[in-house]
Structures are given as C-alpha cells and as structure tokens.
Design a protein around this motif. Sequence first.
Motif, mmCIF file in Angstrom:
data_model
loop_
_atom_site.group_PDB
_atom_site.id
_atom_site.type_symbol
_atom_site.label_atom_id
_atom_site.label_comp_id
_atom_site.label_asym_id
_atom_site.label_seq_id
_atom_site.Cartn_x
_atom_site.Cartn_y
_atom_site.Cartn_z
ATOM 1 N N ALA A 94 116.229 56.772 -7.337
ATOM 2 C CA ALA A 94 114.960 56.100 -7.026
ATOM 3 C C ALA A 94 113.790 56.808 -7.695
ATOM 4 N N GLU A 95 113.810 58.128 -7.687
ATOM 5 C CA GLU A 95 112.719 58.882 -8.305
ATOM 6 C C GLU A 95 112.710 58.710 -9.819
ATOM 7 N N ARG A 96 113.904 58.627 -10.415
ATOM 8 C CA ARG A 96 113.958 58.364 -11.857
ATOM 9 C C ARG A 96 113.381 56.993 -12.182
ATOM 10 N N ARG A 97 113.655 56.042 -11.315
ATOM 11 C CA ARG A 97 113.259 54.655 -11.562
ATOM 12 C C ARG A 97 111.785 54.409 -11.254
ATOM 13 N N HIS A 98 111.284 55.059 -10.196
ATOM 14 C CA HIS A 98 109.941 54.742 -9.694
ATOM 15 C C HIS A 98 109.034 55.966 -9.603
ATOM 16 N N GLY A 99 109.394 57.041 -10.246
ATOM 17 C CA GLY A 99 108.641 58.281 -10.098
ATOM 18 C C GLY A 99 107.186 58.185 -10.506
ATOM 19 N N ALA A 100 106.851 57.237 -11.357
ATOM 20 C CA ALA A 100 105.467 57.107 -11.816
ATOM 21 C C ALA A 100 104.584 56.344 -10.834
ATOM 22 N N ALA A 101 105.167 55.774 -9.784
ATOM 23 C CA ALA A 101 104.391 54.981 -8.819
ATOM 24 C C ALA A 101 103.657 55.921 -7.865
ATOM 25 N N ALA A 102 102.348 55.993 -7.989
ATOM 26 C CA ALA A 102 101.552 56.932 -7.193
ATOM 27 C C ALA A 102 101.555 56.583 -5.712
ATOM 28 N N HIS A 103 101.802 55.324 -5.388
ATOM 29 C CA HIS A 103 101.759 54.874 -3.994
ATOM 30 C C HIS A 103 103.127 54.954 -3.323
ATOM 31 N N ALA A 104 104.100 55.576 -3.969
ATOM 32 C CA ALA A 104 105.461 55.628 -3.430
ATOM 33 C C ALA A 104 105.971 57.056 -3.367
ATOM 34 N N ARG A 105 106.816 57.313 -2.372
ATOM 35 C CA ARG A 105 107.432 58.622 -2.186
ATOM 36 C C ARG A 105 108.846 58.417 -1.665
ATOM 37 N N PHE A 106 109.763 59.278 -2.058
ATOM 38 C CA PHE A 106 111.161 59.181 -1.624
ATOM 39 C C PHE A 106 111.606 60.514 -1.024
ATOM 40 N N ILE A 107 112.400 60.434 0.049
ATOM 41 C CA ILE A 107 112.941 61.649 0.665
ATOM 42 C C ILE A 107 114.422 61.439 0.988
ATOM 43 N N ALA A 108 115.187 62.507 0.882
ATOM 44 C CA ALA A 108 116.596 62.499 1.293
ATOM 45 C C ALA A 108 116.656 62.932 2.749
ATOM 46 N N ALA A 109 116.867 61.985 3.636
ATOM 47 C CA ALA A 109 116.821 62.253 5.078
ATOM 48 C C ALA A 109 117.426 61.073 5.819
ATOM 49 N N SER A 110 117.624 61.249 7.121
ATOM 50 C CA SER A 110 118.120 60.146 7.947
ATOM 51 C C SER A 110 117.002 59.499 8.751
ATOM 52 N N ALA A 111 115.767 59.999 8.607
ATOM 53 C CA ALA A 111 114.632 59.449 9.348
ATOM 54 C C ALA A 111 113.361 59.624 8.541
ATOM 55 N N PRO A 112 112.396 58.721 8.693
ATOM 56 C CA PRO A 112 111.096 58.893 8.038
ATOM 57 C C PRO A 112 110.411 60.160 8.547
ATOM 58 N N ASP A 113 109.579 60.777 7.715
ATOM 59 C CA ASP A 113 108.850 61.970 8.133
ATOM 60 C C ASP A 113 107.430 61.653 8.568
ATOM 61 N N ARG A 114 107.121 60.369 8.672
ATOM 62 C CA ARG A 114 105.809 59.952 9.162
ATOM 63 C C ARG A 114 105.904 58.538 9.703
ATOM 64 N N GLU A 115 104.913 58.147 10.501
ATOM 65 C CA GLU A 115 104.836 56.784 11.024
ATOM 66 C C GLU A 115 104.242 55.869 9.956
ATOM 67 N N SER A 116 104.707 54.626 9.916
ATOM 68 C CA SER A 116 104.193 53.613 8.996
ATOM 69 C C SER A 116 103.825 52.359 9.779
ATOM 70 N N ASP A 117 103.119 51.456 9.134
ATOM 71 C CA ASP A 117 102.840 50.166 9.772
ATOM 72 C C ASP A 117 104.147 49.414 10.024
ATOM 73 N N TYR A 118 105.028 49.438 9.022
ATOM 74 C CA TYR A 118 106.282 48.685 9.124
ATOM 75 C C TYR A 118 107.477 49.564 8.756
ATOM 76 N N GLY A 119 108.604 49.238 9.358
ATOM 77 C CA GLY A 119 109.872 49.846 8.987
ATOM 78 C C GLY A 119 110.861 48.747 8.620
ATOM 79 N N VAL A 120 111.675 49.012 7.615
ATOM 80 C CA VAL A 120 112.659 48.042 7.137
ATOM 81 C C VAL A 120 113.991 48.760 6.940
#
Length: 212
Positions: A94-120
């Motif tokens: 994902a980082e190779r594909r979308h690493g240039a997107a400033a509004h996006a971040r990827f983590i290797a984990a089983s849970a988000p590290d922050r709250e968001s408006d939506y979860g999918v």
Amino acid sequence: MHDDKAGLIGEVAAYYAEKLARYGDTPRGVDWNGEASQIVRFEQLCKVIDPALPHFSLADLGCGYGALLGHLQTVYPAFTYLGVDVAPEMVAAAERRHGAAAHARFIAASAPDRESDYGVASGIFNVRQGRADAEWFDYLVSTLDLLHRTSRLGFSFNCLTSYSDEDKKKDYLYYADPCRLFDLCKRRYSRQVALLHDYGLYEFTIVVRKSP
C-alpha cells in the motif's frame, strides 16, 4: 483467549501475504475475483459516508494494498484516510502504491491507532480456514465492537452470505447470516442500520450510522 485471537490473526495475515505474493497488488491479491466486483463492493461500503460533509476521516480495517483509497479519490474531494492491515506485506504494498498521498497513512496493526468519522471493513470476515463457526463469529463481533469504538459517525462491513448456493460454498470460508448480524447491530450499536443484499454478489453489506 488472547493467545487464540493472536493465532487467528496470524493465520489471516499469512493467508493474505501468500495471496499478495502470488498475484501482486491486484484484486486477486486480496482474494477478490476482479476489479468490477471490487468497485461494486466499495460503492456499498461507502454508503455510510454522508455526502453533505465537506471533509471526513475514514479508517479502512483490512486495507490490503489500499484499493479503497484509490476509489475514494475518484469520488470524494476532501478526506483523510488510515489504512490498517495485519499483514506487514500488505502495508508495504500500500505504501509503495500510495506513498505520495499526503492525506493517507498506513499501519501494520489489528486496530486503528486513532478515532475516525467512519470505519470500513471489507472482506476480513470471509476466510476462517479451519476455525469453527462459533470461534469465528466471536472474532467477527469483537471486530465490530472495535469498529464501533473507533468511529464517530458510523461504520460499514461486508460478509459472504449464508444465502449463497450450497454447491458454491467452500469449507474454508465463512458464510454469515445477514439477519443475525442486522439484529446484532441494531441492538448493540445504533438504531440506524441498513442491510444491503441486492447488488448481485454472494455477499451482503451492513451500514451502521450513529448520531454525531
């Protein structure tokens, strides 16, 4: 119980890492049939998003190589995206594909590290391998609890349907009862719940909307 869940998540991570290694960052690399059905799936999941919002944040649980991010970029003008996946190989892709997107971040984990408006969550409840129905259902519900805790405005998820043709079912896949999950979501998370089971795939999507 914690060790069992860790083992289960490890099995899932290994399964998808093998698919990625075999098929690359394509729909088959995340165990989907093709791009057309993937787009249909994303359209259902995104029905949780309020189109009137000028900006929103979204956490994609089981993000794979970030295909949903690509879809969001074609539809929504302003959002922030967090991709979460238990397979480090997927996050690297994902980082190779979308690493240039400033509004996006990827983590290797089983849970988000922050709250968001939506979860999918797309496709993460399908591959149970050798796990029993009851154990897999417990894992499914615990993951829905996680989506609920980490989303402010709502969440959506999909599952293979128990209404699939019997001759097409596979032993290593989990076919959920849509009525049971609709009832669970209605009682457990919100009064505003939609069950979408009319879009031509052997699956369903549930959308849970919450009051701000």
